[in-house]
Structure formats: structure tokens, C-alpha cells
Design a protein around this motif. Sequence first.
Motif, PDB file in Angstrom:
ATOM      1  N   TRP B 177       0.821  -1.199   0.000  1.00 12.05           N
ATOM      2  CA  TRP B 177       0.000   0.000   0.000  1.00 12.05           C
ATOM      3  C   TRP B 177       0.866   1.264   0.000  1.00 12.05           C
ATOM      4  O   TRP B 177       1.961   1.291   0.566  1.00 12.05           O
ATOM      5  N   PRO B 179       0.052   5.848  -0.123  1.00 11.17           N
ATOM      6  CA  PRO B 179      -1.065   6.791  -0.080  1.00 11.17           C
ATOM      7  C   PRO B 179      -1.349   7.491  -1.411  1.00 11.17           C
ATOM      8  O   PRO B 179      -2.311   8.253  -1.507  1.00 11.17           O
ATOM      9  N   THR B 180      -0.538   7.244  -2.455  1.00 10.41           N
ATOM     10  CA  THR B 180      -0.774   7.934  -3.724  1.00 10.41           C
ATOM     11  C   THR B 180      -1.781   7.166  -4.578  1.00 10.41           C
ATOM     12  O   THR B 180      -2.858   7.685  -4.897  1.00 10.41           O
ATOM     13  N   ASP B 181      -1.436   5.908  -4.932  1.00 12.32           N
ATOM     14  CA  ASP B 181      -2.423   5.162  -5.723  1.00 12.32           C
ATOM     15  C   ASP B 181      -2.986   3.962  -4.960  1.00 12.32           C
ATOM     16  O   ASP B 181      -3.746   3.166  -5.502  1.00 12.32           O
ATOM     17  N   GLY B 182      -2.615   3.848  -3.689  1.00 11.03           N
ATOM     18  CA  GLY B 182      -3.201   2.793  -2.871  1.00 11.03           C
ATOM     19  C   GLY B 182      -2.584   1.411  -3.049  1.00 11.03           C
ATOM     20  O   GLY B 182      -2.985   0.483  -2.363  1.00 11.03           O
ATOM     21  N   GLU B 186      -5.423  -1.072  -2.825  1.00  9.76           N
ATOM     22  CA  GLU B 186      -6.553  -0.398  -3.477  1.00  9.76           C
ATOM     23  C   GLU B 186      -7.009  -1.158  -4.721  1.00  9.76           C
ATOM     24  O   GLU B 186      -8.208  -1.259  -4.990  1.00  9.76           O
ATOM     25  N   TRP B 231      -8.625   4.464   9.476  1.00  9.97           N
ATOM     26  CA  TRP B 231      -7.353   4.782   8.838  1.00  9.97           C
ATOM     27  C   TRP B 231      -6.146   4.497   9.709  1.00  9.97           C
ATOM     28  O   TRP B 231      -5.013   4.658   9.280  1.00  9.97           O
ATOM     29  N   GLN B 262      -2.357  13.230   3.613  1.00 12.86           N
ATOM     30  CA  GLN B 262      -2.491  12.492   2.352  1.00 12.86           C
ATOM     31  C   GLN B 262      -3.191  11.142   2.591  1.00 12.86           C
ATOM     32  O   GLN B 262      -4.038  10.728   1.809  1.00 12.86           O
ATOM     33  N   ASP B 265      -6.937  11.804   3.165  1.00  9.83           N
ATOM     34  CA  ASP B 265      -7.637  12.089   1.904  1.00  9.83           C
ATOM     35  C   ASP B 265      -7.767  10.842   1.048  1.00  9.83           C
ATOM     36  O   ASP B 265      -8.793  10.606   0.417  1.00  9.83           O
ATOM     37  N   TRP B 266      -6.695  10.030   1.046  1.00  7.42           N
ATOM     38  CA  TRP B 266      -6.757   8.792   0.268  1.00  7.42           C
ATOM     39  C   TRP B 266      -7.830   7.861   0.832  1.00  7.42           C
ATOM     40  O   TRP B 266      -8.650   7.331   0.090  1.00  7.42           O
ATOM     41  N   TYR B 267      -7.834   7.698   2.176  1.00  9.32           N
ATOM     42  CA  TYR B 267      -8.763   6.748   2.792  1.00  9.32           C
ATOM     43  C   TYR B 267     -10.218   7.136   2.507  1.00  9.32           C
ATOM     44  O   TYR B 267     -11.001   6.341   2.001  1.00  9.32           O
ATOM     45  N   GLY B 269     -11.209   9.097   0.335  1.00  3.17           N
ATOM     46  CA  GLY B 269     -11.375   9.156  -1.117  1.00  3.17           C
ATOM     47  C   GLY B 269     -11.902   7.843  -1.696  1.00  3.17           C
ATOM     48  O   GLY B 269     -12.502   7.823  -2.765  1.00  3.17           O
TER      49      GLY B 269
END
Lengths: 307, 456
Positions: B177, B179-182, B186, B231, B262, B265-267, B269
Motif C-alpha cells: 500500500w 497513499p498515492t495510488d493505494g 486499493e 485509517w 495524504q 484524503d486517500w482513505y 477518497g
Amino acid sequence: MTTHRMQTIVEPSRRRSSRRRNDFAVAILFLAPATVGFVAFYVWPSIRGLYLSFTDYNIFQAPVWVGLKNYEKLLTDDKMWNSIVVTLEYVAINIVFQTILALLIAVLMQRLIRSTFVRGILLMPYLVSNVVVALVWLWMLDYQMGITNQLLEWIGLPRLMFFGSEQLVIPTIAFVNIWRFMGYTALLIFAGMQSIPNTVYEAARVDGASEWQMFRRITLPLLRPNLAMVVITSMIGSFQVFDTVSVTTQGGPVDASNVIQMYIYKLAFSQFKFGYASAVSVVLMLILLVISIFQLRLTRANSSDLV
Amino acid sequence: MKLTRVIAAAAVAALTVGVAGCSGGGGSANDDESGPVALQYWLWDEAQLPAYQACATAFTEENPDITVNITQLNWDDYWTKLTTGFVSGTGPDVFIDHLSQYPSFSTKGQVLDLTDLVESDSVDLTAYSPGLVDSWYGVDGGLYGLPKDWDTEGIFFNEAMVKDAGYTDSDLQNLTWNPTDGGTYEKTIAHLTVDKNGVRGDEAGFDKNNVKVYGLAAPSDAGGTSGQVLWSTFAASMADWNYLDKNPWGTNFNYTSTEFQQIIDWYFGLSKKGYMPAFGVSSTNAYAQIAAGNAATAIEGSWNSNSFATIKGVEIGIAAGPINEQSNLRGSQKNSVADSINAATKHPEAAWKFVKYMGTTACQDLVAAKAVVFPSIPSSTEKAIAAFKENGVDVSPFLLYNDASTGRTVAAPVTLAADELSDLFGDAFDNIWLGKTDASSLTPVVEQVKKLLESQ
């Protein structure tokens, strides 16, 4: 009663005064239970609440007198002002629709529905506990699994976040309580309608008045004292909404349904700020007092047009 | 004459009511330490009741003059009842305490400082899993509870859905993982998401507004202060990250760095992408969403392992949180509950005896056998894991964080005014989840919280 009769026989000449004295004693006896309850559960807590609003009190330690500090804090407390706005929005929706619907139901009860069974059904929601009503509606209005959203989808409408959206949450809670209370309110109004003499309607009918004219010119004006009482009491109850909010949203999303009672509860029982919570309660009491007096004046509730 | 009789009757009635009203507490009627003592013990988790009942029974066998009556109350009622119990003198003698609640009780003198008792009975505090005791030292340095268990978070997943999506168990165990593209985490969540038309979240034509199965279940709220089952597993996987400048009793939350924001926001998001329900879409907890088949995975606490494993008709697998691509570590919040003693107890000696007993392997092994929680003593934890395995539940992923080479844990934040903080942060995270603001809105809240804590 036995005492009274005995005395009447023994001392007929002093009958009047002794009877009055006895009535007084009996009256006190009958009033005492209610008075004890009233003093213990209303008067004393109110006085203590008023006192606590001038203190810093966390329930575990003795209250500390802080003068007007709590009230000063109130003025700049955005959360409190938000909760007042939210509560006003709730009361407005709740009272307007509840009264109109109840009036409609009451007229139907008087003019159309004679069946005691159907009249009884109208009261059903009121007989269910508030918490149960809130829970049932919470499930029925659930976004994913609720039956209401299933129905909306079948009709071809988009699903709605009844309790999850900031715009819908207060109207939703208001309508849940309208559903619960309209039958009861209708019953109160219906009782008022029963006291309007039939002769008035007969006279109107002879003069060729329509159903709407009779409602507008006879029912409504003669119902005014009754209606005023109903609106005032339901408005006071409405300002004190708590259980429905506590069960469904706990004040959320963010603070969109953080009604004033919910805010007071959170301040007192989760943050242990009993002093400040008391101050907010006093503000609520003052608001209710002003509104009640204003309404009583405006509607001249203590005089009837019947005589 | 009749009047007097009526008054007398009324007086008797009033008296009876009064007496009935007072006897509600029931508990500590016995003032005499030498005679038989009945201790009142409160806990909130229904699932743990049998385990601690077994403990209490064994304790009474060893100490025939002390009986323990256990009362279980639901979490929401628990703290209110406890508070009124403290005020009215009808509280329990011993109760299970929580890190978010004990600061307010300890600073108000409602729970007993155990320091002297621990010292005089030379209780070995190093016997507990590392770090657990630290959180229970109050702001005044006193010890306010003996930790009884610990927990971390992990991923619970629907085996059938995972298989359908073409993944194996070991794929889920080794997710990575960033935080940019997961990362692969993700990607997996996206692929597990299926819309009304059967299109997966990572395929063309995916309708994010009509999702049938979400890749990740929604938490039941925005997570309050610590985002425990949201998170926290991602934040904790950052090397060197901790909740506070100093934990316990810090004032400055580490929620202002770009890296942290970040993650937030990712989570949240994930909701915007349709992989996790948006705010308000789900009014149930993660467990219910998994049980109803509305979600394929959930981030949940180890204490829920049994509940998930026993969902009818749904085969559940457990994996640890994903590996942070930068730090190469998995992360989790580590939390514990403890036994605290009511400062107003009439039986401090018996209460301490019981608390001490619950901190021994004798009691903890009994608890371990019931396979509900991880007891605080490592040897008992091992036994609990074996007991879980016997029930067909592999909980070993929850232990991966404890090994410093593969994972890290961060202690749950312990501060004063925890309820107020939970409100402030709760509103902030609500707003982020709603999409009204982004994580940069946390910076002023951290300032506000700092001021609030410094003024306590």
C-alpha cells in the motif's frame, strides 16, 4: 367523609365553618401526593438547575460558583447557536405539518369516521414508545436496506439518504415525530370540536353554508382556545425533542441534527460540564417561556368566542 | 380516625418506595472485611462475559469468602451507569476500564491508584505484553488499571468473494500500500467492488453510484479521534508516526503533516471512487455489511474475530493490514482494556485481590480457553491463539504487528477531555468523509485541541 357526617349531626349550628375547615384538610390530602411529586421532580430540580448554571460542576466534585461565566461563554458558542437554529427548523416543520394534518384528521373524525375502531387506529402510533418508533423508521429509511428506498427505486426515483444527509435529516426526524403525534393531537382537537354545539352548524346549514364555509367560519374560530392550547403544548414538547435524535443520528451528520436537548445531554453526560449544560437549559427554558406567553397573548387562549 | 390511617398508610407507602429506590445498588452492603464479601464487577462486552465468569468462579474457589457478581451493560449505557454509580455510591467495586474514559475518572479521583498495592505485593508489571501498562499511568503518575487484554486491527474478508475475484488467501495476506495510488491494496478493493450490472470497480463502465458489493465496508462513524478501525492501520504503518507528541498525556496531535493528511484524503477518497460506501449510505456497522453480503472486506478489531468467524453462510478469512511500500511495515493501533477499582469501594482489599488474580496466568488461561480476546500475558495469548485455531479461526495475522521487523503498533491516544476531543475530531472527519473539506482542515482543529488540552 364519615367525620363530616358525624359532626353535622352533633353540631348542626357550626356546620358551615367546620365543613369549610374539613374541606381544606381533605383538599390538602388530595393535593399532597401531586405536590410532593411536583416539588421533588420539578420545582427543586429547576431551582438547582438554575443554581448550577452559575457554577462549574463536574458531578464528582462540589460545584464552584463562577457567576455569569457560563452565560458569557454561551454568547460565543457557535455550537449552541447552531443547535438553536437546528431546533427552530425542527419545531417549524414539526408544528406546521403536525397541526395541519391533525386538524384534517380531526375534521374527518367528526364528519366522516364514526367507527371507534378506525378512530382507535389513528392513535396507534402514539401508543408505541418513542424509541421503538425511531428504531423502526431508522430501519425503514436506511439507504441500503430500507424498504422506503426500495419503493423509491421501483417508482424510478433515486435513493435518498434520509438520516445521512445534512439537508434531509431534520425534515426526516420531524416527519417521524409528526407521524407519531398527529393522531394524538387530532384527538385533542377532536375533543375541542365536540364541545361546539351542533345548533350552530344547523343554523349555518339552514342559511346554506358550504362545508368549507362552516369549517372556516364556525369550527376554526370556536376551536381557537383549544387549538391554542394544543399548539402551545406540542410546541413545548417539540422544542424538547431528544429521544428520536438520540436513537437515529446522535446529532449528526456533523451537527446537522444536534438539537438543543441533544447538545445539553452531550455537555452534561459525556463531557461532565453540568454547570454549562445547566446554563444552556436555562436558555431553553427562557425561550419556551417567551414563546408560550407570546402565543397565549396572541391567541387569547383564555377566552372563548362561544359565549 | 380514618384520616390518620390514610396518612399512616401513605407514609408507609412513601417509605417503602424510598427504601426500594435506595436498594437499587445492592452491592456493597457488607462493611466487614473479615466476613463474606460480595464484589460487584462490571463489564460491557457480552462475548467476554463467560470468560470472566469462569475467572470469577475460579477466584471464589480459591477465596471462599469472596464472591463476585458480574454485571454486563452495553457500551452506550456502560459509562453513563458507571458515572451515576460513582455519584450515588452504587457503582461496582471493580470494573473494566477503557483508555478513552479512565483519564476523566482518574483526574476526578474516582478510581484507585494501584501503585502502592503493586509495590507491596511485588506484582511483576513486566509480565504483560510490552507497552500495555504504559498507557495506564495517569497524568499524576499513578497506576489506574492492570491491563487485561490487547487488540490490534486487521482485514476480515469474505472468502467466496475473494475467490470469485480471482484472488487467493495469500494475495490478501501480502497486500502492499502507498497513499498515492493505494498500491495492490486499493487495486484489490477496487476489483472486489461490483456494481448493479456486475461490472467490477476497476473495469470500464463501472457505475460508482449503483454499487452492489463494496470492496471495503464503511465504518459506523467517521472514527472520532483515533480512527481505530478506519485509517489507523495505514497511519501506523508510517515509520516513526505516533498519535501524539507524547502519549499518554500529550497535547499536540500529529495530524498536520502532509504525509498524514495524504493518508486521510486517500482513505476517505475510497468513498468517492465507490469502493467504500459514502457517508450516510450505510447505517450499520462493518460486521452487518459483511454478514449481509454488502461488502467484501472490512477493517475491524481483533476482538471481533469470533463474531465474524461465526457469521452464518459466510466464510471469513483474516489478514493483517497492508504493508507500507515505503517503510516495509504493517501498522496497527494497539489498545488495551484494564481492571480498575472504584475509589469508593467498601472492600478495597477483596477488590485488589480479585484484580490481582485476573492479572495472573491462572485467570488469563481460563479466558484464553474461551477464545474471545488476547490476554495481556504473552503465554496466555499463545493459548488464546491455539484456542481460536481449534475453533477454526486463524488469528495469527493480528500478531504480525508485534514483530518489529515486519510491523509496528502505536498506542491509542490517551488525553484529558477525551469526549470533547472525540466531538471535535469527529466533526472534522465527518466533514472530510462528506467531501465538504479535505484533510488540511485538520490543522486548525489540532490547534484548537492543543489549546483546549493546555487549558485543562
